[in-house]
Write an enzyme that holds these catalytic residues in place. Structure first.
Site, mmCIF file in Angstrom:
data_model
loop_
_atom_site.group_PDB
_atom_site.id
_atom_site.type_symbol
_atom_site.label_atom_id
_atom_site.label_comp_id
_atom_site.label_asym_id
_atom_site.label_seq_id
_atom_site.Cartn_x
_atom_site.Cartn_y
_atom_site.Cartn_z
ATOM 1 N N GLU A 373 0.813 -1.226 0.000
ATOM 2 C CA GLU A 373 0.000 0.000 0.000
ATOM 3 C C GLU A 373 0.842 1.270 0.000
ATOM 4 O OE1 GLU A 373 -2.682 -3.255 1.368
ATOM 5 O OE2 GLU A 373 -0.621 -2.648 1.849
ATOM 6 N N GLN A 395 -8.060 -2.327 -0.596
ATOM 7 C CA GLN A 395 -8.970 -3.466 -0.625
ATOM 8 C C GLN A 395 -9.969 -3.396 0.524
ATOM 9 O OE1 GLN A 395 -7.524 -7.761 -0.364
ATOM 10 N NE2 GLN A 395 -7.874 -7.485 -2.561
ATOM 11 N N PHE A 396 -9.500 -2.977 1.676
ATOM 12 C CA PHE A 396 -10.332 -2.621 2.821
ATOM 13 C C PHE A 396 -9.714 -1.374 3.447
ATOM 14 C CE2 PHE A 396 -11.074 -7.104 2.239
ATOM 15 C CZ PHE A 396 -12.441 -7.259 2.457
ATOM 16 N N PHE A 399 -6.651 -1.519 5.686
ATOM 17 C CA PHE A 399 -5.305 -1.727 5.180
ATOM 18 C C PHE A 399 -4.574 -0.423 4.875
ATOM 19 C CE2 PHE A 399 -6.821 -6.028 3.241
ATOM 20 C CZ PHE A 399 -7.008 -6.529 4.518
ATOM 21 N N HIS A 440 -11.185 -5.918 9.109
ATOM 22 C CA HIS A 440 -11.922 -5.661 7.874
ATOM 23 C C HIS A 440 -13.195 -4.853 8.129
ATOM 24 C CE1 HIS A 440 -9.427 -9.161 6.897
ATOM 25 N NE2 HIS A 440 -9.533 -8.812 5.622
#
Length: 634
Positions: A373, A395-396, A399, A440
């Site tokens: 990231e 992605q979430f 993250f 998440h």
């Protein structure tokens, strides 16, 4: 000679700090001279030779180091912490590593445009231990980016010798792990530096690929002058003093009869005059004037919002479809908009937002990334520097912590520091209620609303999601765009099929009432409407903030002055959340209109739990309903 002058000025208190590159000059000059003027170079603390080789006016450099208006940061940053598009130089930040990823982004833009260019980026051997170094090398290798990664191995990271920093024989040995070429170069030999780098640049322009270079050199002064060099053995210092690149080159030129001692003295006299006259210009310049309105204004690049009304029929679609539609229409609108993220290409992303995009736009614009990231956020910054737009999908949202540094320290501060914008949108699928557990389920907008220079958007409806995403991509400033994944497939709304925009900083009055004011956003706003439907005796203004930075606090004031009561709910944990700031601002500005204490409701002060009953207790829905009834009856 400039450095020697700076050391005098440092002792006189006329500059605040100096990072000396004495003994390493051949690297900066040799690499810069091997590059073309239009090719970007990203230097570090000790690379004065980069700036002089690109012929930056000395008075501006001196003004920079004295915090004057003529400096590139207008007194807002020091040293070489600046960039200049005019000279294609992009300076570093103190965190060091992110600029390696920025070089990836600059090179990616050149490659996508089929420009046969090289990007050179510097780092010290100490920063090669940072994760950003490894992430940037991996991305450059996977994507075959034309980047020269230049390590100045000068023996020490501040006082820590190389033997305590890494356990491989040579730093270029790491290139094997990334499948890239490497070279070791004598960093104190200007002819070797220039010749080998020039040869590599010509080869890379023909066949783009990254190369890792290790320049072996030595730092003859302290990390910065206050540190000194007492930790360096005298024998080692003498060994490298004998290898001084300037004196040895002078000796070579004299021996070859290319220059005479008289000519050297004439050059030094001319340079002394140039240094002194430009220093005087900087000294004569007045101190930076403090203008508070200017300081606040220049945190963000000016953005003239253009309202685009829909001209088509509406269709009842899901939240997830609205996000996908906005992204797709923006890709059509901007042919240099690049989307990056994990699994977003053929797979379409874990939430299928970009499903079918590669068939339409190609893999060059819809780019699967390695799991890194930080490097990808930095790459997005590089794309922006080189004139492109970038959307990064986390992605979430959880993250994003792995990419936190370049967001809050590079993207957020870059315009205030030296006038460069970060044309980057970071999409943040967030939120609980779906049994996804602690890693998440976070809704972490408060991490970013506190950081000047970032914009934070958090829609609650499909209509808002599409219109606000379009605006976020139009805006040249960095935007954190939160998308509650619990809304993706559960919330439907009427959304125009064509392209339209919605303004930032304008809340939506969703319901009108006269007994109290409810302020919320995101999925929590959906919960508010459900609870009000169960308590139809409560007459309330319901305000959907839509954007948290900029924040439409005036709409809240107007409503509170009418109703006299305020309750704020967000899904984030309560302490440190935006509800606290809203409550404080209303207290300061509308105290005389309040008929009851302000209520704030947020999630439990724990990580987000997995089990359904634990998560239900964590989320604020039930607590909000109780607080609403108490406030209504007050």
């Amino acid at each position: 000679m400039i450095e020697e002058k700076m050391l005098i000025l440092l002792r006189q208190g006329k500059i605040s700090k100096w990072f000396s590159g004495i003994g390493q000059e051949a690297i900066s000059v040799g690499v810069t001279k091997a590059l073309k003027d239009e090719e970007y170079i990203l230097p570090m603390h000790r690379n004065l030779g980069v700036f002089t080789s690109r012929n930056i006016p000395l008075n501006r450099l001196f003004g920079q180091w004295q915090g004057k208006q003529s400096g590139f940061t207008q007194g807002r940053d020091r040293s070489f912490h600046f960039g200049t598009q005019e000279y294609r130089i992009i300076g570093m930040i103190s965190h060091l590593g992110p600029q390696l990823g920025v070089a990836d982004g600059i090179a990616l833009a050149d490659m996508l445009r089929r420009k046969k260019r090289v990007t050179a980026v510097f780092t010290g051997e100490g920063a090669t231990s940072e994760g950003d170094f490894h992430e940037a090398l991996n991305v450059a290798s996977v994507w075959n980016l034309p980047v020269l990664f230049c390590i100045e191995n000068n023996g020490y990271g501040l006082s820590t010798p190389t033997k305590e920093q890494y356990n491989c024989k040579n730093l270029v040995d790491r290139a094997k792990g990334y499948g890239m070429e490497s070279r070791i170069i004598d960093g104190n030999n200007i002819l070797e530096v220039y010749t080998k780098v020039d040869e590599l640049c010509k080869a890379i322009r023909k066949r783009p690929r990254p190369v890792l270079l290790e320049f072996q050199t030595f730092r003859m002064r302290g990390h910065e002058e206050a540190s000194g060099t007492k930790y360096v053995p005298d024998k080692l210092m003498k060994k490298w003093a004998d290898k001084d690149p300037i004196s040895n080159y002078e000796t070579f030129l004299l021996a070859e009869n290319i220059i005479s001692k008289e000519e050297i003295e004439q050059l030094k006299d001319a340079i002394t005059t140039e240094i002194n006259s430009n220093l005087q210009l900087a000294f004569d310049e007045s101190e930076v004037e403090v203008v508070e309105t200017k300081e606040l204004k220049e945190v963000y690049k000016d953005f003239e919002y253009q309202h685009i009304e829909s001209k088509s029929a509406v269709k009842n679609i899901r939240f997830v479809d609205a996000v996908s539609q906005g992204l797709e229409q923006s890709m059509e609108r901007y042919n240099e908009l690049i989307i990056m993220g994990q699994d977003i290409a053929d797979y379409g992303g874990v939430f299928k937002i970009t499903e079918g995009f590669t068939a339409k736009f190609g893999k060059s614009r819809v780019r699967n990334t390695p799991i890194c990231e930080s490097a990808i956020v930095s790459t997005a910054m590089g794309l922006s520097i080189n004139g492109m737009k970038a959307v990064v999908e986390m992605q979430f949202a959880d993250f994003v912590s792995s990419g936190f540094n370049p967001i809050v320290n590079y993207l957020a501060k870059v315009h205030y520091r030296w006038g460069e914008h970060a044309d980057v949108v970071i999409r943040m699928p967030c939120g609980g209620g779906v049994g996804a557990g602690p890693f998440h389920s976070q809704t972490n907008e408060a991490w970013f609303t506190k950081t000047p220079g970032l914009k934070v958007v958090y829609p609650s409806s499909p209509y808002d999601a599409k219109g606000l995403l379009n605006t976020a991509i139009n805006d040249p400033n960095p935007v954190l765009f939160f998308e509650h994944k619990g809304l993706y497939r559960s919330v439907y709304g009427d959304v125009p099929e064509d392209y339209y925009t919605l303004p930032f900083g304008k809340a939506n009055l969703m319901r009108e009432g006269d007994e109290l004011t409810i302020v919320s956003y995101g999925a929590a706003l959906i919960w508010v409407t459900e609870i009000l439907d169960r308590n139809n005796n409560v007459s309330a203004d319901v305000i959907d903030l839509r954007t948290l930075q900029p924040l439409d606090i005036e709409s809240v004031y107007t409503s509170v002055k009418k109703t006299g009561k305020l309750i704020i709910m967000h899904e984030d944990t309560l302490f440190g959340g935006i509800a606290n700031d809203i409550a404080a601002m209303v207290t300061e500005n509308c105290f005389e209109f309040l008929d009851a204490p302000i209520k704030r409701v947020g999630s439990l002060e724990t990580p987000v739990p997995f089990a359904k009953n634990l998560e239900g207790n964590y989320l604020p829905k039930e607590r909000f309903e109780k607080a609403l009834i108490v406030l209504h009856n007050y």
